[in-house]
Scaffold this active site. Sequence first.
Site, PDB file in Angstrom:
ATOM      1  N   GLU A 156      15.179  -1.619  14.324  1.00  0.00           N
ATOM      2  CA  GLU A 156      14.599  -2.636  13.439  1.00  0.00           C
ATOM      3  C   GLU A 156      15.431  -2.671  12.168  1.00  0.00           C
ATOM      4  O   GLU A 156      15.396  -1.736  11.375  1.00  0.00           O
ATOM      5  CB  GLU A 156      13.136  -2.296  13.104  1.00  0.00           C
ATOM      6  CG  GLU A 156      12.510  -3.295  12.136  1.00  0.00           C
ATOM      7  CD  GLU A 156      11.152  -2.851  11.592  1.00  0.00           C
ATOM      8  OE1 GLU A 156      10.427  -2.110  12.279  1.00  0.00           O
ATOM      9  OE2 GLU A 156      10.838  -3.253  10.452  1.00  0.00           O
TER      10      GLU A 156
ATOM     11  N   ARG B 223      15.863  -6.536   3.965  1.00  0.00           N
ATOM     12  CA  ARG B 223      15.616  -6.136   2.572  1.00  0.00           C
ATOM     13  C   ARG B 223      16.886  -6.052   1.762  1.00  0.00           C
ATOM     14  O   ARG B 223      16.833  -5.750   0.571  1.00  0.00           O
ATOM     15  CB  ARG B 223      14.959  -4.746   2.534  1.00  0.00           C
ATOM     16  CG  ARG B 223      13.606  -4.722   3.146  1.00  0.00           C
ATOM     17  CD  ARG B 223      13.003  -3.331   3.098  1.00  0.00           C
ATOM     18  NE  ARG B 223      11.981  -3.257   4.106  1.00  0.00           N
ATOM     19  CZ  ARG B 223      11.360  -2.153   4.488  1.00  0.00           C
ATOM     20  NH1 ARG B 223      11.658  -0.998   3.899  1.00  0.00           N
ATOM     21  NH2 ARG B 223      10.449  -2.179   5.414  1.00  0.00           N
TER      22      ARG B 223
ATOM     23  N   LYS C   1       2.053  -3.921  14.563  1.00  0.00           N
ATOM     24  CA  LYS C   1       2.627  -2.853  13.746  1.00  0.00           C
ATOM     25  C   LYS C   1       1.539  -2.417  12.774  1.00  0.00           C
ATOM     26  O   LYS C   1       0.958  -3.255  12.069  1.00  0.00           O
ATOM     27  CB  LYS C   1       3.833  -3.401  12.981  1.00  0.00           C
ATOM     28  CG  LYS C   1       4.291  -2.540  11.805  1.00  0.00           C
ATOM     29  CD  LYS C   1       5.604  -3.060  11.253  1.00  0.00           C
ATOM     30  CE  LYS C   1       5.914  -2.456   9.875  1.00  0.00           C
ATOM     31  NZ  LYS C   1       7.316  -2.041   9.750  1.00  0.00           N
TER      32      LYS C   1
HETATM   33  C1  3PG Z   1       8.711   0.104   7.440  1.00  0.00           C
HETATM   34  O1  3PG Z   1       9.168  -0.910   6.971  1.00  0.00           O
HETATM   35  O2  3PG Z   1       8.239   0.169   8.556  1.00  0.00           O
HETATM   36  C2  3PG Z   1       8.680   1.285   6.577  1.00  0.00           C
HETATM   37  O3  3PG Z   1       9.330   1.066   5.392  1.00  0.00           O
HETATM   38  C3  3PG Z   1       9.249   2.496   7.209  1.00  0.00           C
HETATM   39  O4  3PG Z   1       8.643   3.496   6.527  1.00  0.00           O
HETATM   40  P1  3PG Z   1       9.306   4.912   6.303  1.00  0.00           P
HETATM   41  O5  3PG Z   1      10.533   4.664   5.473  1.00  0.00           O
HETATM   42  O6  3PG Z   1       8.253   5.671   5.574  1.00  0.00           O
HETATM   43  O7  3PG Z   1       9.639   5.487   7.646  1.00  0.00           O
END
Ligand code: 3PG
Length: 206
Positions: free
Chosen positions: A41, A45, A129
């Site tokens: 994924e 950003r 999700k």
């Molecule tokens: C996401 O977008 O799914 C999260 O930012 C991932 O979260 P993490 O950096 O805490 O794994």
Amino acid sequence: MSTIHEILALGPVMPVIVIDDSRQAVPLAEALLHGGLKTIEITLRTPAALDSIRAVAAACPDITIGAGTVINADLASAARNAGAAFAVSPGTTPAVIEVCRMAGLPLLPGASSVSEMMALQEAGFDAVKFFPANAAGGTGFIKSLISPLPGISVCPTGGITAATAPDWLALANVPCVGGSWVAPQADIAGGEFDAIAARAKTAAAL
Ligand code: 3PG
């Protein structure tokens, strides 16, 4: 075109990527594949995200690319045009659903409450999700959904680590977890692809 269920079944962990330089995208994808992970994924950003999706789509046919952080209709269109195979959103709006449907882009829609999940089920979704997974209730919350919402599969992300991923994957409604721990932004920027491949290998074996 794969369904979201088929995509979530590709492996137990979907790395969530924040990438600053699209030149790192293909070596990153190759490191993940080398470790045994077949989905990625790439979050929308950073300015490099769409070029990164384009580069991986062109060079790595064996990896299924999702565009993450699809928070509005324009990003959904951009993700499709860049070659993403699916979209992931942290929450869900009618516009994001509509554009993904029109574009034929499978969507893993974000939800963090029972009502949001029920609304998504009404809209035809059977996988969501769960974000932010730890802050929104953790494993106890998702375990509580198994009985009342048996038709929903959940991909939790947000605060999951190598140490806590097994607790989530032990739940009957969690086929896959997402997280940045496999390929942290700093390791990608620093070209630490051997370390990323090693973590991917551990993650793929969960
Ligand atoms: C996401 O977008 O799914 C999260 O930012 C991932 O979260 P993490 O950096 O805490 O794994």
